[in-house]
Design an enzyme around this catalytic site. Structure first.
Site, PDB file in Angstrom:
ATOM      1  N   HIS A  58      27.404  66.481  -8.145  1.00 20.05           N
ATOM      2  CA  HIS A  58      27.916  67.324  -8.296  1.00 20.05           C
ATOM      3  C   HIS A  58      28.222  67.064 -10.370  1.00 20.05           C
ATOM      4  O   HIS A  58      27.368  68.770 -11.183  1.00 20.05           O
ATOM      5  CB  HIS A  58      29.193  67.385  -8.568  1.00 20.05           C
ATOM      6  CG  HIS A  58      30.144  68.442  -9.215  1.00 20.05           C
ATOM      7  ND1 HIS A  58      31.119  69.240  -8.879  1.00 20.05           N
ATOM      8  CD2 HIS A  58      30.876  67.902 -10.816  1.00 20.05           C
ATOM      9  CE1 HIS A  58      31.893  69.216  -9.027  1.00 20.05           C
ATOM     10  NE2 HIS A  58      31.789  68.674 -10.662  1.00 20.05           N
ATOM     11  N   GLU A  59      27.464  66.116 -11.278  1.00 25.18           N
ATOM     12  CA  GLU A  59      27.392  66.370 -12.567  1.00 25.18           C
ATOM     13  C   GLU A  59      25.486  66.997 -12.770  1.00 25.18           C
ATOM     14  O   GLU A  59      25.620  67.738 -13.864  1.00 25.18           O
ATOM     15  CB  GLU A  59      27.212  64.702 -12.320  1.00 25.18           C
ATOM     16  CG  GLU A  59      29.345  64.282 -13.006  1.00 25.18           C
ATOM     17  CD  GLU A  59      30.453  65.339 -13.245  1.00 25.18           C
ATOM     18  OE1 GLU A  59      29.988  65.711 -14.632  1.00 25.18           O
ATOM     19  OE2 GLU A  59      31.270  64.946 -12.390  1.00 25.18           O
ATOM     20  N   HIS A  96      26.095  70.507 -12.816  1.00 21.58           N
ATOM     21  CA  HIS A  96      26.742  71.192 -13.973  1.00 21.58           C
ATOM     22  C   HIS A  96      25.623  71.016 -15.534  1.00 21.58           C
ATOM     23  O   HIS A  96      25.741  71.779 -16.028  1.00 21.58           O
ATOM     24  CB  HIS A  96      27.904  70.028 -14.716  1.00 21.58           C
ATOM     25  CG  HIS A  96      29.407  70.404 -13.956  1.00 21.58           C
ATOM     26  ND1 HIS A  96      29.442  71.768 -14.075  1.00 21.58           N
ATOM     27  CD2 HIS A  96      30.029  69.480 -13.645  1.00 21.58           C
ATOM     28  CE1 HIS A  96      31.200  71.166 -13.898  1.00 21.58           C
ATOM     29  NE2 HIS A  96      31.254  70.171 -13.214  1.00 21.58           N
ATOM     30  N   CYS A 107      36.508  70.033  -9.554  1.00 22.07           N
ATOM     31  CA  CYS A 107      35.783  69.755 -10.703  1.00 22.07           C
ATOM     32  C   CYS A 107      36.393  70.181 -11.682  1.00 22.07           C
ATOM     33  O   CYS A 107      38.247  70.887 -11.513  1.00 22.07           O
ATOM     34  CB  CYS A 107      34.841  71.379 -10.772  1.00 22.07           C
ATOM     35  SG  CYS A 107      34.109  71.427 -12.161  1.00 22.07           S
TER      36      CYS A 107
END
Length: 180
Positions: free
Chosen positions: A149-150, A153, A102
């Protein structure tokens, strides 16, 4: 050799523009994108440049200090896709544990420490493009992992939050040691 030095200098410069753990913005919920205009296009270009220079596969707006539901992701053919208001509308039952880096956990990247995270191997993601049109796309394997993953966030979730307890403790230990 000069090419490698230039690439590393660009990586360091890009990393300096990315918020790092434990910055509280990384734990914040984002707000929907409502304006699809030249400012959004400029943001997409800037985020793509930062992510490419940082040698990342994606970048979410909170990573540059903006609480907007916006991310850019790189898919298998090197194409960068800007995604406003992305949501994963379908997850496969099949999952796989894989190591993730990351850009907001640069300390771990520099230590070559990836965090093992279980993710669905197939997802369907829905987002709005830079004109506000709704797009859907099925993604498999690494592209599916990147989008998950994004999207995490955008909800204030980091890879260390998704790791198994032992892996989480190890990653947090490394972070504490290097950040103190």
């Amino acid at each position: 050799m000069a090419r490698d030095a230039d690439k590393e200098a660009r990586r360091r410069e890009a990393q300096a523009r990315i918020r790092q753990f434990p910055d509280p913005v990384l734990r914040s919920e984002t707000h929907p994108v409502e304006a699809f205009d030249d400012d959004l296009r400029a943001l997409a270009a800037r985020m793509t440049e930062i992510a490419e220079d940082a040698i990342g596969a994606g970048l979410a707006a909170p990573q540059i200090g903006l609480l907007r539901r916006f991310a850019v992701v790189s898919l298998e053919d090197g194409e960068w896709i800007p995604m406003a208001n992305p949501e994963i509308v379908e997850y496969s039952e099949e999952t796989e544990v894989g190591g993730e880096g990351c850009l907001s956990l640069d300390v771990l990247l520099r230590e070559q420490h990836s965090v093992p995270v279980e993710r669905s191997t197939r997802v369907v993601v829905r987002w709005q493009d830079l004109d506000g049109a709704t797009q859907d796309r099925e993604l498999l394997d690494m592209p599916a992992r990147i989008v998950q993953h994004e999207v995490d966030h955008l909800h204030g979730v980091l890879t260390v939050d998704r790791a198994e307890p032992d892996a989480r403790r190890e990653a947090l230990r490394i972070l504490r040691e290097r950040l103190s």
